[in-house]
Design a protein around this motif. Structure first.
Motif, PDB file in Angstrom:
ATOM      1  N   LEU A  27      -4.990  13.131  -2.850  1.00 26.56           N
ATOM      2  CA  LEU A  27      -4.074  12.459  -3.765  1.00 26.56           C
ATOM      3  C   LEU A  27      -3.468  13.560  -4.618  1.00 26.56           C
ATOM      4  N   VAL A  28      -2.176  13.800  -4.439  1.00 23.23           N
ATOM      5  CA  VAL A  28      -1.496  14.882  -5.148  1.00 23.23           C
ATOM      6  C   VAL A  28      -0.724  14.287  -6.315  1.00 23.23           C
ATOM      7  N   ARG A  29      -1.052  14.761  -7.533  1.00 24.65           N
ATOM      8  CA  ARG A  29      -0.339  14.351  -8.745  1.00 24.65           C
ATOM      9  C   ARG A  29       0.551  15.518  -9.172  1.00 24.65           C
ATOM     10  N   HIS A  30       1.789  15.225  -9.477  1.00 24.80           N
ATOM     11  CA  HIS A  30       2.752  16.250  -9.866  1.00 24.80           C
ATOM     12  C   HIS A  30       3.514  15.695 -11.056  1.00 24.80           C
ATOM     13  N   TRP A  31       3.452  16.381 -12.205  1.00 21.71           N
ATOM     14  CA  TRP A  31       4.098  15.854 -13.396  1.00 21.71           C
ATOM     15  C   TRP A  31       4.666  16.969 -14.246  1.00 21.71           C
ATOM     16  N   GLY A  32       5.573  16.582 -15.141  1.00 29.19           N
ATOM     17  CA  GLY A  32       6.155  17.549 -16.061  1.00 29.19           C
ATOM     18  C   GLY A  32       7.443  17.039 -16.678  1.00 29.19           C
ATOM     19  N   ARG A  33       8.140  17.932 -17.330  1.00 26.89           N
ATOM     20  CA  ARG A  33       9.433  17.615 -17.935  1.00 26.89           C
ATOM     21  C   ARG A  33      10.493  17.685 -16.832  1.00 26.89           C
ATOM     22  N   ILE A  34      11.404  16.732 -16.831  1.00 29.09           N
ATOM     23  CA  ILE A  34      12.462  16.708 -15.829  1.00 29.09           C
ATOM     24  C   ILE A  34      13.224  18.030 -15.885  1.00 29.09           C
ATOM     25  N   GLY A  35      13.414  18.652 -14.730  1.00 31.75           N
ATOM     26  CA  GLY A  35      14.115  19.924 -14.644  1.00 31.75           C
ATOM     27  C   GLY A  35      13.195  21.129 -14.608  1.00 31.75           C
ATOM     28  N   THR A  36      11.879  20.908 -14.724  1.00 29.26           N
ATOM     29  CA  THR A  36      10.924  22.019 -14.671  1.00 29.26           C
ATOM     30  C   THR A  36      10.050  21.888 -13.427  1.00 29.26           C
TER      31      THR A  36
ATOM     32  N   PHE B 277       0.846  -1.188   0.000  1.00 30.72           N
ATOM     33  CA  PHE B 277       0.000   0.000   0.000  1.00 30.72           C
ATOM     34  C   PHE B 277       0.883   1.240   0.000  1.00 30.72           C
ATOM     35  N   PRO B 278       1.373   1.665  -1.166  1.00 31.10           N
ATOM     36  CA  PRO B 278       2.270   2.828  -1.195  1.00 31.10           C
ATOM     37  C   PRO B 278       1.520   4.113  -0.866  1.00 31.10           C
ATOM     38  N   ILE B 279       2.240   5.064  -0.253  1.00 37.40           N
ATOM     39  CA  ILE B 279       1.650   6.379   0.006  1.00 37.40           C
ATOM     40  C   ILE B 279       2.301   7.441  -0.871  1.00 37.40           C
ATOM     41  N   ALA B 280       3.367   7.059  -1.589  1.00 33.85           N
ATOM     42  CA  ALA B 280       4.024   7.979  -2.514  1.00 33.85           C
ATOM     43  C   ALA B 280       4.773   7.163  -3.565  1.00 33.85           C
ATOM     44  N   ALA B 281       4.908   7.738  -4.748  1.00 34.48           N
ATOM     45  CA  ALA B 281       5.642   7.071  -5.818  1.00 34.48           C
ATOM     46  C   ALA B 281       6.193   8.120  -6.765  1.00 34.48           C
ATOM     47  N   THR B 282       7.375   7.845  -7.302  1.00 28.76           N
ATOM     48  CA  THR B 282       7.974   8.690  -8.327  1.00 28.76           C
ATOM     49  C   THR B 282       8.260   7.818  -9.535  1.00 28.76           C
ATOM     50  N   LEU B 283       7.796   8.263 -10.678  1.00 27.89           N
ATOM     51  CA  LEU B 283       8.020   7.532 -11.920  1.00 27.89           C
ATOM     52  C   LEU B 283       8.668   8.467 -12.924  1.00 27.89           C
TER      53      LEU B 283
ATOM     54  N   VAL C 229     -10.003   4.761  -0.544  1.00 27.37           N
ATOM     55  CA  VAL C 229     -10.346   5.078  -1.930  1.00 27.37           C
ATOM     56  C   VAL C 229      -9.188   5.821  -2.597  1.00 27.37           C
ATOM     57  N   ALA C 230      -8.569   6.748  -1.872  1.00 30.54           N
ATOM     58  CA  ALA C 230      -7.424   7.489  -2.414  1.00 30.54           C
ATOM     59  C   ALA C 230      -6.252   6.546  -2.684  1.00 30.54           C
ATOM     60  N   ALA C 231      -6.011   5.588  -1.784  1.00 28.40           N
ATOM     61  CA  ALA C 231      -4.920   4.624  -1.974  1.00 28.40           C
ATOM     62  C   ALA C 231      -5.184   3.738  -3.185  1.00 28.40           C
ATOM     63  N   ASN C 232      -6.440   3.340  -3.395  1.00 30.55           N
ATOM     64  CA  ASN C 232      -6.786   2.545  -4.578  1.00 30.55           C
ATOM     65  C   ASN C 232      -6.552   3.336  -5.856  1.00 30.55           C
ATOM     66  N   GLU C 233      -6.903   4.613  -5.845  1.00 29.76           N
ATOM     67  CA  GLU C 233      -6.683   5.470  -7.017  1.00 29.76           C
ATOM     68  C   GLU C 233      -5.189   5.644  -7.287  1.00 29.76           C
ATOM     69  N   LEU C 234      -4.393   5.804  -6.226  1.00 30.11           N
ATOM     70  CA  LEU C 234      -2.948   5.934  -6.381  1.00 30.11           C
ATOM     71  C   LEU C 234      -2.378   4.672  -7.024  1.00 30.11           C
ATOM     72  N   ALA C 235      -2.782   3.505  -6.554  1.00 27.38           N
ATOM     73  CA  ALA C 235      -2.300   2.238  -7.125  1.00 27.38           C
ATOM     74  C   ALA C 235      -2.719   2.100  -8.589  1.00 27.38           C
ATOM     75  N   ALA C 236      -3.944   2.517  -8.919  1.00 20.58           N
ATOM     76  CA  ALA C 236      -4.415   2.453 -10.304  1.00 20.58           C
ATOM     77  C   ALA C 236      -3.605   3.386 -11.203  1.00 20.58           C
ATOM     78  N   LEU C 237      -3.279   4.579 -10.707  1.00 19.87           N
ATOM     79  CA  LEU C 237      -2.474   5.519 -11.502  1.00 19.87           C
ATOM     80  C   LEU C 237      -1.051   4.993 -11.715  1.00 19.87           C
ATOM     81  N   ILE C 238      -0.487   4.332 -10.709  1.00 13.62           N
ATOM     82  CA  ILE C 238       0.843   3.732 -10.870  1.00 13.62           C
ATOM     83  C   ILE C 238       0.800   2.669 -11.967  1.00 13.62           C
ATOM     84  N   ARG C 239      -0.208   1.796 -11.923  1.00 17.02           N
ATOM     85  CA  ARG C 239      -0.335   0.750 -12.955  1.00 17.02           C
ATOM     86  C   ARG C 239      -0.488   1.364 -14.338  1.00 17.02           C
ATOM     87  N   TYR C 240      -1.321   2.400 -14.452  1.00 21.73           N
ATOM     88  CA  TYR C 240      -1.553   3.053 -15.737  1.00 21.73           C
ATOM     89  C   TYR C 240      -0.264   3.667 -16.291  1.00 21.73           C
TER      90      TYR C 240
END
Length: 84
Positions: free
Chosen positions: A40-49, A7-13, A63-74
């Motif tokens: 559930l905080v999503r943070h994305w962009g080009r590396i270095g920005t 059950f991750p609470i944070a992930a970086t991809l 529910v938030a943890a399930n959404e986080l896991a689904a976003l990681i899989r996606y």
């Protein structure tokens, strides 16, 4: 690649493809909000920005943890590599 938490609470991809000039990151985290729920905080962009940061509020942490896991899989299906 390391073993991910059940059950991750944070992930970086990240996805790096120099041939296509792609240098992207995607961070996800679960954070408490001021009203007793979870964001559930999503943070994305080009590396270095600075990128884009979008929170989504949930009343239930499960529910938030399930959404986080689904976003990681996606994101992994889309070619991102899990760093954490």
């Amino acid at each position: 690649m390391g073993q991910s938490s059940l059950f991750p609470i944070a992930a970086t991809l990240q996805r790096i493809c120099p041939e296509r000039n792609e240098w992207r990151y995607y961070r996800l985290s679960l954070e408490p909000d001021l009203f007793g729920g979870t964001a559930l905080v999503r943070h994305w962009g080009r590396i270095g920005t600075a990128g884009v940061r979008r929170p989504k509020l949930y009343a239930d942490e499960g529910v938030a943890a399930n959404e986080l896991a689904a976003l990681i899989r996606y994101r992994r299906k889309r070619g991102y590599v899990l760093l954490d």
